[in-house]
Design a protein around this motif. Structure first.
Motif, PDB file in Angstrom:
ATOM      1  N   ASP A 245      -1.545  -4.362   6.330  1.00 40.04           N
ATOM      2  CA  ASP A 245      -0.464  -4.168   7.486  1.00 40.04           C
ATOM      3  C   ASP A 245      -0.813  -5.079   8.644  1.00 40.04           C
ATOM      4  OD1 ASP A 245      -2.544  -2.953   9.535  1.00 40.04           O
ATOM      5  OD2 ASP A 245      -2.663  -1.270   7.916  1.00 40.04           O
ATOM      6  N   ARG A 246      -0.045  -5.029   9.558  1.00 39.21           N
ATOM      7  CA  ARG A 246       0.071  -5.996  10.739  1.00 39.21           C
ATOM      8  C   ARG A 246      -1.169  -5.873  11.434  1.00 39.21           C
ATOM      9  NH1 ARG A 246       4.634  -8.583  12.522  1.00 39.21           N
ATOM     10  NH2 ARG A 246       6.299  -8.281  11.322  1.00 39.21           N
ATOM     11  N   LEU A 247      -1.837  -4.792  11.523  1.00 37.39           N
ATOM     12  CA  LEU A 247      -3.072  -4.457  12.630  1.00 37.39           C
ATOM     13  C   LEU A 247      -4.072  -5.232  11.706  1.00 37.39           C
ATOM     14  CD1 LEU A 247      -2.578  -0.959  13.716  1.00 37.39           C
ATOM     15  CD2 LEU A 247      -1.755  -2.937  14.746  1.00 37.39           C
ATOM     16  N   ALA A 248      -4.281  -4.777  10.338  1.00 37.16           N
ATOM     17  CA  ALA A 248      -5.400  -5.335   9.808  1.00 37.16           C
ATOM     18  C   ALA A 248      -5.347  -6.940   9.492  1.00 37.16           C
ATOM     19  CB  ALA A 248      -5.235  -4.937   8.140  1.00 37.16           C
ATOM     20  N   ILE A 249      -4.331  -7.521   9.458  1.00 37.58           N
ATOM     21  CA  ILE A 249      -4.269  -9.137   9.375  1.00 37.58           C
ATOM     22  C   ILE A 249      -4.707  -9.530  10.431  1.00 37.58           C
ATOM     23  CG2 ILE A 249      -2.618 -11.003   9.352  1.00 37.58           C
ATOM     24  CD1 ILE A 249      -0.939  -9.394   7.343  1.00 37.58           C
ATOM     25  N   VAL A 250      -4.245  -9.034  11.653  1.00 36.67           N
ATOM     26  CA  VAL A 250      -4.825  -9.831  13.107  1.00 36.67           C
ATOM     27  C   VAL A 250      -5.823  -9.369  13.484  1.00 36.67           C
ATOM     28  CG1 VAL A 250      -2.241 -10.053  14.026  1.00 36.67           C
ATOM     29  CG2 VAL A 250      -3.387  -8.083  14.542  1.00 36.67           C
ATOM     30  N   GLY A 251      -6.440  -8.170  13.140  1.00 35.48           N
ATOM     31  CA  GLY A 251      -7.859  -7.663  13.458  1.00 35.48           C
ATOM     32  C   GLY A 251      -8.923  -8.355  12.711  1.00 35.48           C
ATOM     33  N   ALA A 252      -8.588  -8.429  11.439  1.00 36.85           N
ATOM     34  CA  ALA A 252      -9.569  -9.034  10.535  1.00 36.85           C
ATOM     35  C   ALA A 252      -9.750 -10.816  10.687  1.00 36.85           C
ATOM     36  CB  ALA A 252      -9.237  -9.266   9.260  1.00 36.85           C
ATOM     37  N   ALA A 253      -8.465 -11.432  11.020  1.00 41.32           N
ATOM     38  CA  ALA A 253      -8.701 -12.772  11.328  1.00 41.32           C
ATOM     39  C   ALA A 253      -9.530 -12.911  12.674  1.00 41.32           C
ATOM     40  CB  ALA A 253      -7.118 -13.294  11.696  1.00 41.32           C
ATOM     41  N   ALA A 254      -9.212 -12.115  13.913  1.00 42.28           N
ATOM     42  CA  ALA A 254      -9.656 -12.148  15.130  1.00 42.28           C
ATOM     43  C   ALA A 254     -11.464 -11.918  14.659  1.00 42.28           C
ATOM     44  CB  ALA A 254      -9.321 -11.276  16.070  1.00 42.28           C
ATOM     45  N   ALA A 255     -11.752 -11.130  14.015  1.00 46.18           N
ATOM     46  CA  ALA A 255     -13.123 -10.902  13.556  1.00 46.18           C
ATOM     47  C   ALA A 255     -13.817 -12.108  13.012  1.00 46.18           C
ATOM     48  CB  ALA A 255     -13.398  -9.787  12.759  1.00 46.18           C
ATOM     49  N   PHE A 256     -12.982 -12.775  12.136  1.00 43.28           N
ATOM     50  CA  PHE A 256     -13.540 -13.762  11.488  1.00 43.28           C
ATOM     51  C   PHE A 256     -13.759 -14.911  12.552  1.00 43.28           C
ATOM     52  CE2 PHE A 256     -14.048 -12.813   7.316  1.00 43.28           C
ATOM     53  CZ  PHE A 256     -14.784 -13.842   6.688  1.00 43.28           C
ATOM     54  N   GLU A 257     -13.109 -15.175  13.452  1.00 40.85           N
ATOM     55  CA  GLU A 257     -12.943 -16.193  14.517  1.00 40.85           C
ATOM     56  C   GLU A 257     -14.058 -15.943  15.570  1.00 40.85           C
ATOM     57  OE1 GLU A 257      -8.444 -16.839  13.693  1.00 40.85           O
ATOM     58  OE2 GLU A 257      -8.927 -15.974  15.497  1.00 40.85           O
TER      59      GLU A 257
END
Ligand code: PMP
Length: 347
Positions: A245-257
């Protein structure tokens, strides 16, 4: 079971997840979550995404996340597949990459979801016993197979295979896919992602549930040759084309960054693991060397089931493992120093 069930579902033996208690006062050391919170940047990205766009479907390709993973590992986005937890990514690999002519091989003991997927997809399998040190012997995999899968570090033992051993395996096993399930790799191992450019049959699967503290968000990913990734995309698009979902995509990407937060929390878990290991050894436990965020331990005189039950009475949950091959081991998730102390006090 009723007459309305299909014959297929009547025969399914599903995976039984660890207990997820509703009470928050418990010291929860049973399902290998990270005791530290996720990156504040991940939480901020999720907050920012809570807007009018939730009306709309998410990006079916999760490009933002694939880019974050690719840039972290210095690979291309077409070498990355993302899914709803690594369990889902594993499921797609079982369906999309293992051949049926020969049995799939995996160690025993290992992650108990593997035989469940074999049951779901009708995949034949053979298990290979660990050695006396509870270690995987890669040479045992030298036999006809429709694929090979193992976690590194292994679960629930926590024992790590060095990258050289995995490369040895890849050198003699060139005709079927080798999946390395790296759910716990960030707590002490070297990722096999370094090998994917050289071995087109290697798929490495990781999760954001452990070292990135996002078990509740359900994000996992695979890295491999674009040809393997395309097979996973085919399975995904035949099953659920919007797994994240949209929250997972942005949350996971930010965690990686957020590399800094990642480094801090994983070092804290590693330190805490070493202290807990020493404390348990001082209390007479035999503790296997762990490269994960959990430890596998037994007491020579005390029954593991009883220890787990008594700890539970005192509000501390750990996992007791009992299989055909082992009986007396507890798997204890590494907590904060305070949680570990609560465990030791209860012991
Ligand atoms: N692989 C292994 C070895 C695991 O222990 C787990 C956690 N139960 C998973 C994969 C799945 O983790 P997730 O679905 O949360 O990514």
């Amino acid at each position: 079971m009723s007459k309305f069930w299909s014959p297929f579902v009547k025969d399914l033996v599903p995976y039984v997840p660890g207990e997820q208690p509703k009470m928050t006062r418990l010291v929860k050391l049973n399902t290998n979550e990270n005791p530290y919170p996720p990156s504040p940047k991940a939480l901020a990205a999720i907050q920012a995404e809570l807007n009018d766009l939730l009306r709309l479907y998410p990006d079916p390709n999760s490009d933002r996340l694939k880019q974050a993973v690719a840039s972290y590992y210095g690979i291309q986005t077409n070498q990355v597949f993302v899914g709803n937890g690594s369990d889902e990514v594993l499921g797609h690999a079982f369906l999309g990459l293992f051949q049926q002519a020969e049995p799939l091989l995996f160690p025993d003991i290992t992650y108990s979801f593997y035989p469940v997927y074999c049951g779901l997809y009708g995949i034949r399998f053979e298990t290979l016993a660990l050695d006396e040190q509870f270690q995987i012997q890669v040479e045992d995999f030298k036999r006809p197979n429709g694929g090979i899968i193992f976690p590194n570090p292994n679960a629930p033992t926590g024992r790590l295979l060095p990258l050289e051993a995995i490369e040895r395996l890849l050198q003699f096993n060139t005709e079927s896919v080798v999946v390395v399930d790296e759910a716990y790799i960030d707590f002490g191992g070297q990722t096999a992602i370094a090998l994917v450019d050289r071995y087109p049959n290697l798929l490495v699967i990781q999760t954001l549930s452990k070292s990135r503290s996002l078990a509740g968000l359900r994000v996992g990913f695979a890295v491999g040759n674009p040809d393997l990734i395309e097979a996973l995309e085919r399975v995904k698009n035949s099953f659920n084309s919007y797994p994240l979902d949209r929250l997972a995509i942005v949350g996971a990407a930010a965690a990686f960054e957020d590399r800094e937060h990642f480094e801090q929390t994983r070092q804290a878990v590693i330190q805490s693991r070493e202290l807990l290991t020493a404390e348990l050894q001082a209390r007479g436990f035999e503790v296997l060397p762990s490269a994960a965020n959990f430890i596998f331990a037994r007491h020579p005189q005390q029954d593991a089931a009883q220890i787990a039950a008594k700890l539970r009475e005192q509000g501390v949950i750990v996992r007791h493992f009992k299989t055909a091959r082992i009986e007396q081991f507890l798997r204890i998730t590494v907590g904060t120093p305070e949680q570990n102390q609560a465990l030791l006090d209860a012991l």
